[in-house]
Design an enzyme around this catalytic site. Structure first.
Site, PDB file in Angstrom:
ATOM      1  CE1 TYR A  18      -4.125   2.118   0.559  1.00 30.31           C
ATOM      2  CE2 TYR A  18      -2.512   3.136   1.808  1.00 30.31           C
ATOM      3  CZ  TYR A  18      -3.670   3.130   1.289  1.00 30.31           C
ATOM      4  OH  TYR A  18      -4.761   4.189   1.281  1.00 30.31           O
ATOM      5  CG  HIS A  22      -1.059   5.634  -1.510  1.00 28.38           C
ATOM      6  ND1 HIS A  22      -1.376   4.183  -1.430  1.00 28.38           N
ATOM      7  CD2 HIS A  22      -2.120   6.201  -1.670  1.00 28.38           C
ATOM      8  CE1 HIS A  22      -2.878   4.320  -1.401  1.00 28.38           C
ATOM      9  NE2 HIS A  22      -3.220   5.741  -1.852  1.00 28.38           N
ATOM     10  CE1 TYR A  41      -7.128  10.669   0.568  1.00 30.66           C
ATOM     11  CE2 TYR A  41      -7.688  11.370  -1.538  1.00 30.66           C
ATOM     12  CZ  TYR A  41      -7.980  10.363  -0.490  1.00 30.66           C
ATOM     13  OH  TYR A  41      -8.690   9.012  -0.632  1.00 30.66           O
ATOM     14  CD1 TRP A  76      -6.706   4.613  -6.063  1.00 28.70           C
ATOM     15  CD2 TRP A  76      -4.656   4.919  -7.118  1.00 28.70           C
ATOM     16  NE1 TRP A  76      -5.661   5.000  -5.196  1.00 28.70           N
ATOM     17  CE2 TRP A  76      -4.362   4.770  -5.994  1.00 28.70           C
ATOM     18  CE3 TRP A  76      -3.421   4.710  -8.319  1.00 28.70           C
ATOM     19  CZ2 TRP A  76      -3.125   4.786  -5.443  1.00 28.70           C
ATOM     20  CZ3 TRP A  76      -2.421   4.778  -7.550  1.00 28.70           C
ATOM     21  CH2 TRP A  76      -2.124   4.527  -6.183  1.00 28.70           C
ATOM     22  CD1 TRP A  77     -11.044   3.780  -6.079  1.00 25.74           C
ATOM     23  CD2 TRP A  77     -13.124   3.577  -7.017  1.00 25.74           C
ATOM     24  NE1 TRP A  77     -11.811   4.553  -5.591  1.00 25.74           N
ATOM     25  CE2 TRP A  77     -13.214   4.591  -6.252  1.00 25.74           C
ATOM     26  CE3 TRP A  77     -14.129   3.199  -7.748  1.00 25.74           C
ATOM     27  CZ2 TRP A  77     -14.324   5.494  -6.016  1.00 25.74           C
ATOM     28  CZ3 TRP A  77     -15.274   3.837  -7.548  1.00 25.74           C
ATOM     29  CH2 TRP A  77     -15.051   5.053  -6.771  1.00 25.74           C
TER      30      TRP A  77
END
Length: 105
Positions: A18, A22, A41, A76-77
């Site tokens: 993860y 990112h 964000y 992205w999802w």
């Protein structure tokens, strides 16, 4: 400016992946967020539970809502769906958090 917080769930053992994804966020994803009024964000990990807490500052709820319909966000999802708890459309299962307290100077 509108402040939002969301809780999501990372699958156990996927913390490093993860972080890596990112760290290598797609430039087109960053651009899409800017276009849709995202000011900042941040995502935080509770390593004891693998819960993710996202904090966002946005300009407008309507513009923010439209991010989910963009091609890059859908990609992205799909890209993240193997390491997160997701809905049927691969969007992250999430709960919007209620702001209880804020202190600003």
């Amino acid at each position: 400016m509108i402040k939002k917080a969301v809780k999501m769930q990372l699958l156990k053992g996927c913390e490093k992946e993860y972080q890596k994804r990112h760290d290598e966020i797609w430039p087109e994803m960053v651009e899409m967020l800017k276009i849709h009024g995202v000011i900042s964000y941040s995502i935080f990990l509770d390593s004891s539970t693998c819960a993710l807490y996202a904090y966002l500052e946005i300009e407008d709820e309507e513009r923010w809502f439209k991010t989910s319909k963009t091609v890059v966000n859908q990609k992205w999802w799909d890209f993240m769906s193997d390491i997160m708890d997701t809905n049927y459309d691969n969007s992250p299962s999430s709960v919007e958090l209620l702001k209880i307290f804020e202190l600003e100077h």
